[in-house]
Design a protein around this motif. Structure first.
Motif, PDB file in Angstrom:
ATOM      1  N   ALA A  85     -12.290 -20.615  -0.687  1.00 53.01           N
ATOM      2  CA  ALA A  85     -11.263 -20.020  -1.549  1.00 53.01           C
ATOM      3  C   ALA A  85     -11.143 -18.520  -1.299  1.00 53.01           C
ATOM      4  O   ALA A  85     -10.041 -17.959  -1.271  1.00 53.01           O
ATOM      5  N   GLU A  86     -12.289 -17.863  -1.078  1.00 60.34           N
ATOM      6  CA  GLU A  86     -12.280 -16.426  -0.797  1.00 60.34           C
ATOM      7  C   GLU A  86     -11.620 -16.135   0.549  1.00 60.34           C
ATOM      8  O   GLU A  86     -10.822 -15.195   0.671  1.00 60.34           O
ATOM      9  N   ALA A 143      -1.788 -10.142  -5.674  1.00 65.04           N
ATOM     10  CA  ALA A 143      -0.763  -9.845  -4.670  1.00 65.04           C
ATOM     11  C   ALA A 143      -0.979  -8.473  -4.047  1.00 65.04           C
ATOM     12  O   ALA A 143      -0.584  -8.234  -2.900  1.00 65.04           O
ATOM     13  N   GLU A 144      -1.656  -7.579  -4.782  1.00 66.60           N
ATOM     14  CA  GLU A 144      -1.932  -6.238  -4.270  1.00 66.60           C
ATOM     15  C   GLU A 144      -3.180  -6.211  -3.380  1.00 66.60           C
ATOM     16  O   GLU A 144      -3.511  -5.173  -2.800  1.00 66.60           O
ATOM     17  N   GLY A 145      -3.878  -7.316  -3.291  1.00 67.66           N
ATOM     18  CA  GLY A 145      -5.063  -7.384  -2.430  1.00 67.66           C
ATOM     19  C   GLY A 145      -6.366  -7.065  -3.121  1.00 67.66           C
ATOM     20  O   GLY A 145      -7.419  -7.029  -2.466  1.00 67.66           O
TER      21      GLY A 145
END
Length: 249
Positions: A87-88, A96-98
């Motif tokens: 998942a990571e 969405a911004e990381g």
């Protein structure tokens, strides 16, 4: 690879902690649904439990249930840590911004843990039954009489070899990787290696360049080779010895 490495790492730890699991299981079953002081305490504390089990049931009893315990650890931790790592790697834990999202991380960890525990639960039950088995004078809880293999079966030797192989490959694989690379490296006109100065240099270079997992390349093949190799070596040795003494009498 994450699933495999996570599972093998947990199995390596299980080999050393299973005796404590045996002691824990028996102490938890002792006095089940009985008021304090109304039952005989076979195990007064963890140290007394170790001594009692070793003295009455034998030292091997401290590793009871090891086979299902290893399978449980491999399955549960392989799924739990492997799923979380997957998942990571796919970016599901980030916004969405990381940036790393704590709620997503918690949800992924919980889901991975539930999956591992659910699939490993039947194996954990068998492990508990086996670890509770004891001689009548120190028995606690219900005594299930499970027997996976007959005592003299070749399968017992194979399982024992595969179980002990976990600790062996974890300890030896880095040195095996280093020796393979030392033997395979190119050499100059005088036969001197061009890549590594020796085994320590090979280990250091591998760890620095490829990371810790680089030192464990081929661990799966090493593990599945070791168990059959051990049992077959002993089998052929026993057969050859029998033939020798038969025809030299």
């Amino acid at each position: 690879m994450d699933f495999l490495m996570s599972g093998l790492a947990a199995c390596g730890a299980c080999v050393f902690t299973n005796p404590l699991e045996v002691v824990k299981t028996r102490m938890q079953l002792q006095g089940e649904l009985k008021a304090p002081g109304t039952y005989q305490r076979h195990y007064r504390n963890v140290f007394h439990a170790f001594i009692t089990i070793g003295k009455v049931d034998g030292l091997a009893a401290l590793q009871k249930g090891l086979a299902p315990a290893l399978l449980y650890q491999f399955l549960m931790n392989g799924i739990r840590l492997g799923t979380y790592s997957l998942a990571e790697a796919r970016g599901y834990l980030h916004t969405a911004e990381g940036t790393l999202s704590p709620p997503r991380s918690a949800a992924a960890g919980a889901l991975a843990g539930v999956m591992g525990a659910y699939l490993g639960s039947p194996i954990y039950m068998v492990k508990t039954h086996l670890q509770a088995q004891a001689a009548s004078e120190i028995a606690v809880g219900h005594q299930y009489k499970h027997q996976i293999f007959p005592p003299q079966s070749w399968k017992v030797a194979l399982v024992a070899a595969m179980v002990s192989g976990i600790a062996v490959v974890l300890a030896m694989t880095p040195f095996d990787v280093a020796s393979t690379r030392l033997y395979n490296q190119p050499t100059d006109a005088r036969g001197k290696g061009l890549m590594y100065r020796g085994i320590l240099d090979a280990l250091l270079q591998t760890a620095r360049t490829e990371g810790i997992f680089g030192m464990y390349k081929g661990i799966g093949a090493s593990y599945f080779r070791l168990g059959p190799h051990t049992i077959l070596s002993l089998f052929f040795w026993d057969q050859l010895r029998t033939l020798y003494y038969t025809y030299t009498k």
